[in-house]
Design a protein around this motif. Structure first.
Motif, short mmCIF file in Angstrom:
data_model
loop_
_atom_site.label_atom_id
_atom_site.label_comp_id
_atom_site.label_asym_id
_atom_site.label_seq_id
_atom_site.Cartn_x
_atom_site.Cartn_y
_atom_site.Cartn_z
N CYS A 1 -18.82 -0.01 12.97
CA CYS A 1 -17.57 -0.76 13.10
C CYS A 1 -17.25 -1.06 14.57
O CYS A 1 -16.77 -2.14 14.90
CB CYS A 1 -16.41 0.00 12.45
N GLU A 2 -17.56 -0.13 15.45
CA GLU A 2 -17.34 -0.34 16.87
C GLU A 2 -18.23 -1.47 17.39
O GLU A 2 -17.79 -2.29 18.20
CB GLU A 2 -17.62 0.94 17.65
N THR A 3 -19.44 -1.55 16.90
CA THR A 3 -20.33 -2.64 17.29
C THR A 3 -19.83 -3.97 16.76
O THR A 3 -19.86 -4.98 17.46
CB THR A 3 -21.75 -2.37 16.76
N ALA A 4 -19.34 -3.98 15.52
CA ALA A 4 -18.86 -5.22 14.90
C ALA A 4 -17.53 -5.68 15.46
O ALA A 4 -17.27 -6.88 15.56
CB ALA A 4 -18.73 -5.02 13.39
N ALA A 5 -16.67 -4.75 15.83
CA ALA A 5 -15.32 -5.10 16.31
C ALA A 5 -14.89 -4.13 17.42
O ALA A 5 -14.03 -3.27 17.22
CB ALA A 5 -14.33 -5.06 15.15
N PRO A 6 -15.47 -4.27 18.61
CA PRO A 6 -15.18 -3.31 19.69
C PRO A 6 -13.73 -3.33 20.17
O PRO A 6 -13.28 -2.35 20.76
CB PRO A 6 -16.14 -3.73 20.80
N ASP A 7 -13.00 -4.41 19.91
CA ASP A 7 -11.59 -4.45 20.30
C ASP A 7 -10.72 -3.66 19.32
O ASP A 7 -9.57 -3.34 19.63
CB ASP A 7 -11.08 -5.88 20.37
#
Length: 65
Positions: A16-22
């Motif tokens: 999830c961090e890779t897909a949506a780091p913001d």
């Protein structure tokens, strides 16, 4: 649109961090930090948010409209 996190299911893979780091971050202890927990996701981040839900390997994220 909101995302709920099932913290019992989350294993800290970081997809999830890779897909949506913001929106997501895995902290130094391996725990998920969701920056908008309990808040609506801004429209400009909907695509990344949806992608993070779809790519979670343990289905710990749920999309609520």
């Amino acid at each position: 649109m909101r995302i709920t996190v099932d913290r019992d299911r989350c294993e800290g893979h970081g997809v999830c961090e890779t897909a949506a780091p913001d929106l997501f971050q895995i902290d130094d202890e391996g725990d998920l930090v969701f920056h908008l927990d309990g808040h609506d996701i801004p429209e400009e981040q909907w695509a990344a948010a949806t992608n993070s839900v779809l790519t979670c390997p343990v289905a710990a994220l749920k999309l609520e409209k």
